[in-house]
Design an enzyme around this catalytic site. Structure first.
Site, PDB file in Angstrom:
ATOM      1  N   ASN A   1     -59.772 -17.896 -47.955  1.00  0.00           N
ATOM      2  CA  ASN A   1     -58.577 -18.728 -47.834  1.00  0.00           C
ATOM      3  C   ASN A   1     -58.322 -18.939 -46.346  1.00  0.00           C
ATOM      4  OD1 ASN A   1     -56.054 -19.873 -47.817  1.00  0.00           O
ATOM      5  ND2 ASN A   1     -54.984 -18.090 -48.663  1.00  0.00           N
ATOM      6  N   TRP A   2     -58.639 -20.131 -45.885  1.00  0.00           N
ATOM      7  CA  TRP A   2     -58.525 -20.408 -44.444  1.00  0.00           C
ATOM      8  C   TRP A   2     -57.088 -20.606 -43.985  1.00  0.00           C
ATOM      9  CZ3 TRP A   2     -62.924 -24.293 -42.638  1.00  0.00           C
ATOM     10  CH2 TRP A   2     -64.165 -23.619 -42.710  1.00  0.00           C
ATOM     11  N   LYS A   3     -56.161 -20.738 -44.934  1.00  0.00           N
ATOM     12  CA  LYS A   3     -54.750 -21.016 -44.602  1.00  0.00           C
ATOM     13  C   LYS A   3     -54.697 -22.222 -43.654  1.00  0.00           C
ATOM     14  CE  LYS A   3     -53.769 -16.269 -45.676  1.00  0.00           C
ATOM     15  NZ  LYS A   3     -53.026 -15.044 -45.463  1.00  0.00           N
TER      16      LYS A   3
ATOM     17  N   GLU B   1     -47.470 -16.634 -49.544  1.00  0.00           N
ATOM     18  CA  GLU B   1     -46.902 -17.465 -48.465  1.00  0.00           C
ATOM     19  C   GLU B   1     -46.246 -18.719 -49.051  1.00  0.00           C
ATOM     20  OE1 GLU B   1     -50.497 -17.544 -46.171  1.00  0.00           O
ATOM     21  OE2 GLU B   1     -50.206 -15.429 -45.660  1.00  0.00           O
TER      22      GLU B   1
END
Ligand code: 13P
Length: 249
Positions: A8-10, A95
């Site tokens: 998950n690279w955000k 998040e």
């Protein structure tokens, strides 16, 4: 499709650094026939990453999807993701829950829309530090599961990611045996509350690196990992995928 190692690279990446990531990943992955490894770049890089990975087995997913489409300024629909070749999405990351106020009921709607479109979901749950300290982790997780998933018919490939919020980006992870027991608990609750008694794979997320991956992947109920920080480095991410591949069962 069952996905085991997901990055998950955000909100990270750039057109240039994404190319170097692919280079580093390609030269570090041991098995070119990877089929259960995926990354979730930001929406704007999905198209680029889908083209760059077309000759690798790597799957590309989104980090979120909207619960609907049409007059919803700024949102990205499932059909838009599918259209460019994206095959799954993370839903309910802590998040999204904390910063964007996404509730269990709202996430349930996203899940229903995804299921109706045959779109695979990696559904995140996890407790905050206060619940962990109070010893009420299981109650908290059960509520998240029941409010979002109960009585839904879950599709093949539906996966849970268990991410204790206090372990995300902190370098701290729960005791490995506790993670294993929590994963078993999650599988049982999803199985008993879903309409089709579906037992999901459960990935662990929160400060996973190539240093702790081996001990994690030895546990019976840990089916893989959702990786944040360590997935931003193609070599490190490939190393974690190599460790998963060699876990020995
Ligand atoms: P870290 O691996 O950086 O702790 O992040 C975990 C995560 O939030 C993945 O979704």
């Amino acid at each position: 499709m069952s996905l085991s190692i997901i990055g998950n690279w955000k909100s990270n990446g750039s057109l240039e650094s994404n190319k170097s990531w692919i280079h580093d990943f390609k030269y570090s992955i041991n098995d070119p026939e990877i089929s259960n490894v995926a990354i979730c770049p930001p929406f704007t890089y999905l198209d680029q990453m889908i083209s760059l990975t077309s000759n690798l087995g790597l799957s590309i997913g989104s980090q979120d999807i909207d619960s609907s489409s049409g007059a919803r300024t700024g949102s990205i629909s499932i059909n838009a993701c599918k259209d460019i070749g994206c095959c799954f999405s993370i839903v309910g990351h802590s998040e999204r829950r904390e910063i964007f106020g996404e509730s269990n009921m709202y996430l349930r709607q996203k899940l229903i829309t995804a299921q109706e479109s045959g779109f695979q979901v990696i559904f995140c749950i996890g407790e905050p530090k206060e619940q962990q300290l109070a010893g009420t982790t299981n109650n908290f997780l059960e509520k998240q599961i029941i409010e979002s998933l109960s009585d839904l018919e879950l599709l093949d490939g539906f996966t849970i990611a268990y991410e204790p919020i206090w372990a995300i980006g902190t370098g701290k992870i729960p005791d490995i045996k506790d993670i294993n027991a929590t994963h078993k608990f999650i599988k049982d609750i999803v199985q008993s509350s879903s309409k089709n008694n579906f037992t999901p794979n459960v990935l662990y997320g929160g400060s996973v690196t190539s240093k702790n991956a081996e001990v994690l992947f030895k546990e019976k109920y840990i089916d893989g990992a959702l990786i944040g920080g360590a997935s931003l480095n193609g070599k490190e991410f490939a190393e974690i995928a190599n460790i998963f591949k060699n876990r020995g069962f």
